[in-house]
Write an enzyme that holds these catalytic residues in place. Sequence first.
Site, PDB file in Angstrom:
ATOM      1  N   GLU A   1       1.688  -1.350  -6.266  1.00 31.66           N
ATOM      2  CA  GLU A   1       1.319  -0.421  -5.198  1.00 31.66           C
ATOM      3  C   GLU A   1      -0.173  -0.128  -5.303  1.00 31.66           C
ATOM      4  O   GLU A   1      -0.692   0.116  -6.394  1.00 31.66           O
ATOM      5  CB  GLU A   1       2.102   0.893  -5.317  1.00 31.66           C
TER       6      GLU A   1
ATOM      7  N   TYR B   1       0.858  -1.191   0.000  1.00 38.39           N
ATOM      8  CA  TYR B   1       0.000   0.000   0.000  1.00 38.39           C
ATOM      9  C   TYR B   1       0.888   1.234   0.000  1.00 38.39           C
ATOM     10  O   TYR B   1       2.049   1.192   0.438  1.00 38.39           O
ATOM     11  CB  TYR B   1      -1.015   0.008   1.136  1.00 38.39           C
ATOM     12  N   THR B   2       0.318   2.322  -0.487  1.00 40.31           N
ATOM     13  CA  THR B   2       1.130   3.533  -0.669  1.00 40.31           C
ATOM     14  C   THR B   2       1.276   4.332   0.622  1.00 40.31           C
ATOM     15  O   THR B   2       2.182   5.151   0.733  1.00 40.31           O
ATOM     16  CB  THR B   2       0.491   4.452  -1.719  1.00 40.31           C
TER      17      THR B   2
ATOM     18  N   HIS C   1       4.764  -7.043   1.036  1.00 41.74           N
ATOM     19  CA  HIS C   1       6.036  -6.381   1.363  1.00 41.74           C
ATOM     20  C   HIS C   1       6.491  -6.767   2.772  1.00 41.74           C
ATOM     21  O   HIS C   1       7.677  -6.948   3.028  1.00 41.74           O
ATOM     22  CB  HIS C   1       5.870  -4.856   1.247  1.00 41.74           C
TER      23      HIS C   1
HETATM   24 ZN   LIG Z   1       5.741  -1.517   0.414  1.00 46.62          ZN
END
Ligand SMILES: [Zn+2]
Length: 286
Positions: free
Chosen positions: A114, A52-53, A161
């Site tokens: 993303e 996620y951003t 991530h």
């Molecule tokens: Zn990341």
Amino acid sequence: MRWRLLRPLRTFSGLVLICLTLAGCSRGLVVDDTTLTARGQDSRVQYVILHYTSSDSARARNTLTLGEVSSHYLIDANPPTIYRLVDESRRAWHAGDSSWQGRTWLNASSIGIEIVHPGYRDTSQGRHWQPWDQAQIDRLIPLLQDILQRHGLSPERVIGHSDIAPQRKLDPGPLFPWQQLAEAGVAIWPDAARVAHYQHLLAGQTPPLAWFEMVLERFGYSLAARPGQTDATRNVIAAFQMRFRPARHDGLPDAQTAAILAALVPDSFAEISRFTGLAEPAIDLP
Ligand SMILES: [Zn+2]
């Protein structure tokens, strides 16, 4: 006189034709023949990493196009829109210092996606994880199906991530709908019957930490701490819990986490006896 003019022209067009026939004319001086193809090859892409951003659309677009970080795809919100920022044949800079299944620095071997999402808000009442927009997930799933199909990847290759950098990253966070992705064939989720079976066998007892560490590494995580970090194992267990047991992801080992882990990693349950010194080996599913 006319022939003298035409013959060089015909020779030239003949050369063009040969060039077009031998694919890759621009490289023709280096490569003579591309008609032979090796069977022993696969895609350089081995994983798809989800992020996620933790920012709004405008800032995410700005950061990912002009900054030092980037991703292959950006899934924007309102309306959900998929941007391709980096061609899949090139490296995007999204993974950083990372490790999975023994591979490190995964920018070179992954596709990064993303998703515009704020992540969490810390308040005086604690951390509030923000809900996901189903409209974005509805765009993500077919994108993942397309990527997995084109690169010949299995659903287990889609990871977060926080899986590849558990000591420093939390995205995509505990509310990310991994189970929904698994039902669409683009992620994995443990079989409920197996989890229940192992929970029954454990009867509330938590296996030793050494068993968790061994099996988490076998699953893919790196337990190596960064300099100055002492809670490496706890961070890895928390990353695993965020993905597969989001109701509690404090990084503390317990019987339910063990049962989920055992359901995901074949033959791992029977090895608990190695660490407990029990005379009778734990009974595994066939
Ligand atoms: Zn990341």
